[in-house]
Design a protein around this motif. Structure first.
Motif, PDB file in Angstrom:
ATOM      1  N   ILE A 247      49.591-100.043   0.565  1.00 36.18           N
ATOM      2  CA  ILE A 247      49.726 -99.068   1.811  1.00 36.18           C
ATOM      3  C   ILE A 247      47.989 -98.820   0.894  1.00 36.18           C
ATOM      4  CG2 ILE A 247      49.670 -98.179   3.787  1.00 36.18           C
ATOM      5  CD1 ILE A 247      52.299 -98.775   3.476  1.00 36.18           C
ATOM      6  N   LEU A 248      48.008 -98.357   0.345  1.00 36.87           N
ATOM      7  CA  LEU A 248      46.666 -97.731   0.061  1.00 36.87           C
ATOM      8  C   LEU A 248      45.624 -98.714  -0.193  1.00 36.87           C
ATOM      9  CD1 LEU A 248      44.967 -95.033  -1.733  1.00 36.87           C
ATOM     10  CD2 LEU A 248      46.032 -95.815  -3.390  1.00 36.87           C
ATOM     11  N   HIS A 251      44.334 -98.790   3.777  1.00 39.28           N
ATOM     12  CA  HIS A 251      43.465 -97.393   4.054  1.00 39.28           C
ATOM     13  C   HIS A 251      42.349 -97.892   3.311  1.00 39.28           C
ATOM     14  CE1 HIS A 251      45.898 -95.172   5.216  1.00 39.28           C
ATOM     15  NE2 HIS A 251      47.517 -94.692   4.902  1.00 39.28           N
ATOM     16  N   ILE A 255      39.546 -98.089   5.890  1.00 40.36           N
ATOM     17  CA  ILE A 255      38.105 -97.079   5.845  1.00 40.36           C
ATOM     18  C   ILE A 255      37.125 -97.576   5.689  1.00 40.36           C
ATOM     19  CG2 ILE A 255      36.865 -95.009   4.253  1.00 40.36           C
ATOM     20  CD1 ILE A 255      39.377 -94.105   2.990  1.00 40.36           C
ATOM     21  N   PHE A 299      30.886 -90.956  14.697  1.00 45.64           N
ATOM     22  CA  PHE A 299      31.157 -90.039  13.756  1.00 45.64           C
ATOM     23  C   PHE A 299      33.146 -90.318  13.852  1.00 45.64           C
ATOM     24  CE2 PHE A 299      33.081 -86.037  13.859  1.00 45.64           C
ATOM     25  CZ  PHE A 299      32.741 -85.700  12.347  1.00 45.64           C
ATOM     26  N   TYR A 302      34.751 -92.979  12.335  1.00 50.98           N
ATOM     27  CA  TYR A 302      35.471 -92.841  10.836  1.00 50.98           C
ATOM     28  C   TYR A 302      36.907 -92.636  11.149  1.00 50.98           C
ATOM     29  CZ  TYR A 302      30.950 -92.688   8.392  1.00 50.98           C
ATOM     30  OH  TYR A 302      29.400 -92.966   8.354  1.00 50.98           O
ATOM     31  N   PHE A 303      37.200 -91.730  11.875  1.00 50.32           N
ATOM     32  CA  PHE A 303      38.439 -91.254  11.784  1.00 50.32           C
ATOM     33  C   PHE A 303      39.841 -92.196  12.143  1.00 50.32           C
ATOM     34  CE2 PHE A 303      35.546 -88.007  11.298  1.00 50.32           C
ATOM     35  CZ  PHE A 303      35.376 -88.430  10.452  1.00 50.32           C
ATOM     36  N   TRP A 305      41.163 -95.885  11.080  1.00 54.71           N
ATOM     37  CA  TRP A 305      40.826 -96.805  10.839  1.00 54.71           C
ATOM     38  C   TRP A 305      42.772 -97.360  10.275  1.00 54.71           C
ATOM     39  CZ3 TRP A 305      40.218 -92.527   8.104  1.00 54.71           C
ATOM     40  CH2 TRP A 305      41.174 -92.516   6.745  1.00 54.71           C
ATOM     41  N   MET A 314      53.329 -97.759   7.105  1.00 60.49           N
ATOM     42  CA  MET A 314      52.749 -95.730   6.876  1.00 60.49           C
ATOM     43  C   MET A 314      53.586 -94.604   7.308  1.00 60.49           C
ATOM     44  SD  MET A 314      49.554 -95.446   8.379  1.00 60.49           S
ATOM     45  CE  MET A 314      48.686 -95.577  10.393  1.00 60.49           C
ATOM     46  N   SER A 315      53.442 -93.252   7.598  1.00 59.06           N
ATOM     47  CA  SER A 315      54.377 -92.224   8.416  1.00 59.06           C
ATOM     48  C   SER A 315      54.364 -92.229   9.604  1.00 59.06           C
ATOM     49  CB  SER A 315      54.047 -91.068   7.139  1.00 59.06           C
ATOM     50  OG  SER A 315      52.364 -90.361   7.884  1.00 59.06           O
ATOM     51  N   ILE A 317      53.056 -88.935  11.389  1.00 58.69           N
ATOM     52  CA  ILE A 317      52.519 -88.646  11.392  1.00 58.69           C
ATOM     53  C   ILE A 317      50.932 -89.408  11.292  1.00 58.69           C
ATOM     54  CG2 ILE A 317      51.578 -86.214  10.547  1.00 58.69           C
ATOM     55  CD1 ILE A 317      53.921 -85.353  10.380  1.00 58.69           C
ATOM     56  N   ALA A 318      50.880 -90.227  10.238  1.00 61.91           N
ATOM     57  CA  ALA A 318      49.916 -90.381  10.516  1.00 61.91           C
ATOM     58  C   ALA A 318      49.364 -91.555  11.743  1.00 61.91           C
ATOM     59  CB  ALA A 318      49.822 -91.245   9.094  1.00 61.91           C
ATOM     60  N   VAL A 321      48.789 -89.543  14.434  1.00 65.38           N
ATOM     61  CA  VAL A 321      47.405 -89.048  14.474  1.00 65.38           C
ATOM     62  C   VAL A 321      46.642 -89.766  14.945  1.00 65.38           C
ATOM     63  CG1 VAL A 321      45.503 -87.629  12.865  1.00 65.38           C
ATOM     64  CG2 VAL A 321      48.221 -86.573  12.628  1.00 65.38           C
ATOM     65  N   PHE A 322      46.776 -91.292  14.504  1.00 62.79           N
ATOM     66  CA  PHE A 322      45.746 -91.897  14.191  1.00 62.79           C
ATOM     67  C   PHE A 322      45.453 -92.439  15.600  1.00 62.79           C
ATOM     68  CE2 PHE A 322      45.192 -92.546   9.363  1.00 62.79           C
ATOM     69  CZ  PHE A 322      43.579 -92.300   9.324  1.00 62.79           C
ATOM     70  N   PHE A 325      43.314 -89.973  17.602  1.00 63.37           N
ATOM     71  CA  PHE A 325      41.471 -90.849  17.172  1.00 63.37           C
ATOM     72  C   PHE A 325      41.592 -91.559  18.242  1.00 63.37           C
ATOM     73  CE2 PHE A 325      42.564 -86.705  14.968  1.00 63.37           C
ATOM     74  CZ  PHE A 325      41.042 -86.600  14.924  1.00 63.37           C
TER      75      PHE A 325
END
Lengths: 542, 96
Positions: A247-248, A251, A255, A299, A302-303, A305, A314-315, A317-318, A321-322, A325
């Motif tokens: 999963i990394l 990310h 990104i 801008f 970027y946030f 992805w 993935m979690s 919370i993530a 958040v995503f 955004f």
């Protein structure tokens, strides 16, 4: 403002004789216009190759089971279609071809800040393209991992993944160098009097894009190096069998690759902001709002992805958040669309080919944008993730968005670039084919995806047959339209009538120089006193 | 244009050599402390040393200390974006 060059001294950049002759006068030229044209040729060649591969994919889907190719070939063809279209067509597309050609002219400069770096950037693009395509013919066979190179499969497959990754690495360098050049050029070479808020909106879009290219591209470069090292030495960063985290990889990949979506679409939005005032004869509505919305999209982009990864494990919370955004990006995008439509309101609309492309863009991009809300929403995304719905959404925004505007830009600036004119009736005829074919092909895929047809599958269940067939027919109609369009442009280039200096009544600086421009663009660097669309406000052009 | 002329900032060889030796020293330190187990602090210690090295390189070798502040602004903007990317990735990694 600059006057046209004196007819007796006038030598266009196409006829200019420098220290090199023949083909070398092009291949080694540091003139931003020649480099822009070489990019344009490369992009159209790669686009035609990518389109052919896409047509083969749709031909395969005409019937269930094998139609023209086996499953492994199908995997290779959709991977190559993706890599060519993403890395070689729509990422460089508008900035490298039209940005190179028009950025210096539109800010009143003679060239970009670093002309030699610009040429290097072009050659890196060509080398990267050749390497990507050569992976087809070398031992190991064409890559079969999809354009996103997801691990762990990208680590384990025996196809030529390392070579294709290396090609993407080199293409990334090309993109970074172009970005650096554009940022520096906008900061250092604007004509006297041209403050940031007197720049045309296409320049604002290129400037925002250039920052994304400079900041985000190194991330994918590093990620690519890590995957290559992992394949060669088994270092265990991404491979779960060695304690790595797949999963990394997702990310790190997104990104870059999500901001890359804005590298693709922002310049297109800039072109739209140029074409609409020209063909409605009105000052753009909300100039500053559009300029700031370009920066905001760059801008916020970027946030967001990880909205590509909602089902990756993935979690929570993530994911929340995503998702939040992601919805925020809709605000500056909406600002742009409303401002464009408001500019048209009560305008004196002249529905020439570039304007029709833009009108088509607004419809297709809005459908793509609104279906993006379905995908940005956590609950509905689970249902349609990994289906044709995503493929349709992506093609509506990127193809219906960026590629349509690439062709809009080509039709808008064609007379300026070549000093020739194409046949408008044939172009409009081709547009009808493209619009009908596009929607027949991709809207059907929304329905197929909603019904559960997975993407990247070689075969399908009998209940999907009718819609698959209709979608494939749409593809053939659209390809016919593009072939007519490209043929018409080539015919215009070779046998078209001579174009005027300002055939559309445009007011930005490129329309004040001859068609085609001279090698140094301006006899005398212009002094800027007003904003770019000011003249429409005063009603001087009807 | 920056008001500073380049002549005001000619730096002799010594500062460069001193910084170079400092960087080598810090690299040796990074390798040396990797032999000790700091537990969860390991990465933080390594990052602190890396940040100190970066500050030397950016300020002296890249001349940012002597240049227009706009370049410093660009670097800070890029670093802020990097930081936010790391924090956002952490919302997944640490809450999975």
């Amino acid at each position: 403002m600059n006057k046209s060059a004196d007819a007796s001294n006038y030598v266009s950049y196409l006829d200019y004789k420098g220290k090199h002759t023949g083909i070398w006068a092009w291949l080694l030229s540091t003139d931003h216009k020649r480099i822009g044209l070489m990019y344009l040729m490369g992009i159209i060649v790669f686009f035609t190759a990518g389109m052919t591969l896409g047509a083969l994919l749709k031909t395969e889907m005409l019937t269930a089971g094998r139609t023209i190719m086996d499953p492994q070939t199908y995997n290779a063809v959709f991977t190559l279609h993706g890599i060519i279209m993403i890395f070689l067509v729509i990422i460089p597309g508008i900035p490298a071809a039209f940005g190179n050609f028009f950025l210096p002219i539109m800010i009143g400069a003679k060239d970009v800040s670093f002309p030699r770096l610009n040429l290097l950037s072009f050659w890196l693009y060509i080398i990267g393209g050749v390497l990507a395509l050569s992976s087809l013919f070398l031992q190991g066979g064409p890559i079969d991992v999809g354009w996103s190179f997801y691990v762990p499969y990208a680590i384990r497959t025996n196809s030529n993944v390392s070579l294709a990754l290396f090609a993407a690495f080199i293409l990334g360098f090309s993109s970074i160098l172009t970005g650096l050049n554009f940022v520096t050029t906008v900061h250092r070479l604007r004509a006297p009097g041209m403050t940031f808020f007197k720049m045309p909106l296409f320049i604002w879009a290129l400037y925002s894009t250039a920052w994304i290219q400079v900041i985000a591209t190194p991330v994918v470069g590093i990620t690519i190096v890590l995957v290559i090292l992992e394949r060669m030495f088994g270092i265990g960063i991404f491979d779960p069998a060695l304690g790595g985290d797949p999963i990394l990889f997702q990310h790190l990949f997104w990104i870059y690759s999500h901001p890359a979506v804005y590298i693709m679409i922002l310049p297109a939005m800039g072109v739209v902001s140029e074409i609409i005032p020209t063909f409605t004869k009105r000052e753009i509505f909300g100039y500053k709002a559009i300029a700031y919305s370009s920066l905001s999209i760059a801008f916020i982009g970027y946030f967001v992805w990880a909205h590509h990864m909602f089902t990756s494990g993935m979690s929570d919370i993530a994911r929340a958040v995503f998702s939040l955004f992601t919805f925020l990006v809709a605000i500056p995008s909406g600002v742009k669309v409303f401002n464009w439509v408001a500019t048209m309101y009560k305008g004196s609309i002249d529905a020439k080919v570039p304007f029709l492309f833009v009108a088509m863009f607004i419809v297709l991009f809005s459908i793509g944008g609104l279906t993006g809300l379905v995908l940005g929403n956590l609950a509905t995304d689970i249902h349609v993730h990994g289906t044709y719905f995503v493929v349709a959404h992506f093609h509506y925004v990127m193809f219906g968005g960026t590629v349509m505007i690439l062709f809009a830009a080509l039709h808008y600036w064609f007379p300026k670039m070549f000093g020739k004119m194409y046949n408008e009736k044939i172009a409009k005829f081709a547009l009808v084919f493209i619009f009908i074919g596009f929607n027949t092909m991709y809207f059907t895929m929304f329905i197929l995806g909603y019904q559960g047809m997975p993407r990247r599958y070689w075969d399908y269940l009998p209940e999907f047959h009718n819609l698959q067939f209709i979608s494939a027919i749409g593809a053939f109609i659209m390809v016919t339209g593009f072939l007519i369009l490209i043929f018409n442009l080539l015919h215009g280039l070779l046998k078209g009538p001579k174009a005027e200096q300002n055939p559309w009544g445009g007011v930005t600086l490129e329309w004040t120089v001859p068609s085609p421009p001279t090698i140094e663009n301006f006899d005398e660097i212009p002094v800027i006193e007003h904003g770019p669309y000011h003249i429409y406000k005063e009603g001087q052009i009807k | 244009m920056s008001a500073h002329s380049e002549n005001e900032h000619v730096i002799g060889y010594m500062p460069y050599i001193t910084i170079w030796l400092t960087l080598i020293g810090l690299t040796i330190l990074t390798v040396s402390i990797s032999l000790f187990d700091f537990g969860t602090l390991t990465i933080i210690v390594a990052m602190i040393i890396a940040i100190i090295k970066s500050i030397f390189v950016i300020n002296i070798f890249m001349h940012i200390k002597y240049d227009s502040k706009v370049f410093l602004g660009f670097i800070i903007a890029a670093l802020v974006i990097l930081l936010v990317c790391l924090v956002f990735t952490a919302t997944d990694v640490f809450f999975r």
